[in-house]
Design an enzyme around this catalytic site. Structure first.
Site, PDB file in Angstrom:
ATOM      1  N   CYS A  86     -31.399  -7.054 -20.222  1.00 26.90           N
ATOM      2  CA  CYS A  86     -32.652  -6.687 -20.898  1.00 26.90           C
ATOM      3  C   CYS A  86     -33.827  -7.465 -20.312  1.00 26.90           C
ATOM      4  CB  CYS A  86     -32.481  -6.894 -22.404  1.00 26.90           C
ATOM      5  SG  CYS A  86     -33.772  -6.069 -23.348  1.00 26.90           S
ATOM      6  N   HIS A 181     -27.426  -3.759 -23.683  1.00 24.16           N
ATOM      7  CA  HIS A 181     -26.783  -5.030 -24.065  1.00 24.16           C
ATOM      8  C   HIS A 181     -25.255  -4.923 -24.041  1.00 24.16           C
ATOM      9  CE1 HIS A 181     -30.358  -7.292 -25.362  1.00 24.16           C
ATOM     10  NE2 HIS A 181     -30.864  -6.079 -25.555  1.00 24.16           N
ATOM     11  N   GLU A 183     -23.181  -7.279 -24.484  1.00 28.07           N
ATOM     12  CA  GLU A 183     -22.593  -8.260 -25.413  1.00 28.07           C
ATOM     13  C   GLU A 183     -22.424  -7.717 -26.825  1.00 28.07           C
ATOM     14  OE1 GLU A 183     -25.583  -8.195 -24.188  1.00 28.07           O
ATOM     15  OE2 GLU A 183     -27.106  -9.106 -25.452  1.00 28.07           O
TER      16      GLU A 183
END
Ligand code: XMP
Length: 525
Positions: A86, A181, A183
């Site tokens: 990001c 993202h 994660e």
């Protein structure tokens, strides 16, 4: 030969994203040690850390502003593999000669990206869906700005309708950028993408496993304390329990635990701690029964912060007195975990907030000057739990809900009295028992009962009952910084309420707390 589990590691450069810790947890889940450092880390610290690869986190900042945080040149040009996530991708693009622009449409939530071409990060991912003949990956987006021009040497490796450069790569420099993202669990292939980065691109092996962590911690503890004695304040919570099990395995009888029963514990908790550690495991535990002392000092006190301070101070007084009986003990063990370490490092940069003064065994008296043994300092809570299981602690102890240091002291609003503690203990035990029975205990992050010092009228049989009011609280959360009240089934709430009112004559009414955090906090005080 012993394995060095810290040798192959990843640096996570933090630009202030709410997801930074999540990135670190995913890398650890890939079996690789990593640490989070502020984006302004010095070159000397970077060289000393010596990672095999670097991940740039996201950030609430805008990468197209001149004063935005930047990655230091000695990291960007280190020739190490870099993955920018990001904002991390955007600053990488901007710093290497590309362009980032604000967009009128921010993208937040689920999105589908099309993977373009083949590359070491995003090749042949499963979890794909097809739409109109295109292969798409479900990902999580959360951004306003986007890269509109890539630096020289990069090519597009994924695109969405609104972000034509949703991922980019320069394979020769081993630099990758993801606008989405990986994660976050909503990115279906997220863990796999991070696995590939740390294993295949950075070349790290899977050395960070519960068994290796335990072996390493035992060797480190033995090296640190030699044949000295170590003291531990055992609360029965997950962290101090795992420290006790670890130290017992490492140094056996050199460890003495002090368990302070302050009268503010849950039902049978003191006996359970003694059974697990003293009776079953053979750990030396001194139990200090100090209910009267705590309740005496709390008498007449109703301010929540004043109560916390008193509980903290009395704890230290008793702990000190017990320790004094042991003769010279040079070491004090503590259950400090990695998020505590990150938080105190962050406070240097001015972004930690104190909403409640959390009670810890921090402020020991001057004369107790002891060295600290903190074997969980590098671990996230989920890792602490996994090594707890590895060490043979009971599953229910390791996976129990967190319990605040001041215990029922902050769950009884206003003044704390023995009578209130007893009512609360019984009600709390009923609530937890019913949650377990309905298979909801592990679906919520924390559940408990709060004692409200007001009386309300009820009717039981033909008799009027003027008695206490309780509130049930159950929340779902990942990090305890924000939380949603748990949408428990009505039948379950009904059963809990009926049982509490029927089984505890001094209660006339049960309510359910439907406040989320923020604006409410999880505990009521
Ligand atoms: P709040 O109420 O701040 O709670 O939303 C967040 C988490 O912290 C726990 N908590 C405490 N833990 N000492 C502790 O050790 C305290 O004084 C304390 N106050 C809150 C709370 O149980 C929740 O898990």
């Amino acid at each position: 030969m012993t394995i060095n589990i810290h040798e192959q590691k990843i640096l996570i450069l933090d630009f202030g994203s709410q997801y930074t810790q999540l990135i670190a947890r995913r890398v650890r889940e890939a079996g690789v040690y990593c640490e989070i450092h502020h984006y302004s880390m010095t070159e000397a610290d970077f060289r000393a850390f010596s990672p095999r690869g670097v991940i740039f986190s996201g950030s609430p900042e805008s990468a197209n502003l001149a004063l935005s945080p930047r990655a230091p040149a000695y990291i960007l040009h280190s020739s190490l593999p870099i993955l920018g996530i990001c904002y991390g991708m955007q600053t990488m693009a901007e710093q290497l000669g590309g362009k980032v622009e604000g967009s009128s449409r921010s993208e937040f939530g689920h999105a589908k990206v099309e993977i373009i071409g083949s590359n070491p990060l995003l090749y042949a991912l499963e979890h794909a869906s097809t739409e109109a003949g295109r292969t798409l990956q479900n990902v999580w987006m959360s951004h306003g700005d986007k890269v509109t021009k890539m630096p020289d040497g990069f090519r597009v490796i994924a695109a969405t309708e609104s972000a034509p450069i949703a991922a980019m790569a320069d394979e020769s420099r081993r630099m990758y950028g993801l606008q989405f993202h990986p994660e976050v669990t909503h990115t279906a292939a997220g863990q796999e993408i991070l696995n590939r980065f740390v294993h295949e691109i950075c070349g790290c092996e899977r050395l960070w496993t519960p068994a290796n962590i335990v072996t390493d911690a035992i060797a480190t503890i033995r090296r640190q304390v030699g044949s000295d004695k170590v003291l531990l304040g055992l609360s029965g919570g997950v962290d101090s329990s795992v420290v006790a099990a670890l130290l017992h395995k490492a140094i056996g009888a050199q460890l003495t635990c002090v368990f302070v029963d302050n009268g503010l514990l849950r039902l049978h908790e003191g006996d359970q701690v003694m059974a697990t550690f003293a009776q079953n495991m053979g750990v030396k535990v001194i139990r200090a029964d100090a209910e009267n002392l705590f309740l005496g000092k709390l008498s007449g006190i109703s301010d929540p912060e004043a109560k916390r301070k008193i509980i903290g101070n009395v704890f230290i007084e008793i702990f000190d007195a017990q320790a004094g009986k042991l003769g010279k003990v040079p070491w004090l063990a503590q259950g400090t975990i990695y998020p505590d370490v990150i938080e105190s490092a962050q406070s240097k940069y001015g972004n930690a907030h104190v909403i409640k003064s959390h009670h810890n065994v921090g402020g020991l008296p001057e004369h107790m000057k002891m060295g600290l043994v903190e074997p969980l300092r590098e671990l996230f809570k989920d890792e602490v739990r996994r090594i707890g299981v590895e060490l043979g602690l009971p599953y229910d102890m390791v996976y129990r809900h967190p319990f605040p240091g001041p215990g029922l002291g902050v769950r009884i609003l206003g003044e704390v009295k023995k009578e209130y503690c007893e009512v609360l203990r019984q009600a709390d035990a009923i609530f937890l028992e019913e949650l377990r029975r309905a298979d909801w205990y592990h679906k919520v992050s924390q559940a408990f009962v709060v004692f409200l010092p007001v009386k309300s009228v009820g009717v039981v049989g033909d008799a009027r009952r003027y008695a206490w009011v309780l509130a049930l609280r159950a929340v779902e959360t990942i990090d305890f910084m924000t939380a949603r009240w748990a949408h428990l089934p009505y039948e379950l709430l009904e059963r809990v309420s009926n049982r509490i009112i029927n089984e505890i004559p001094s209660v006339s009414r049960v309510s359910y707390d439907i406040s989320s955090k923020p604006p409410a906090t999880i505990e009521w005080e």
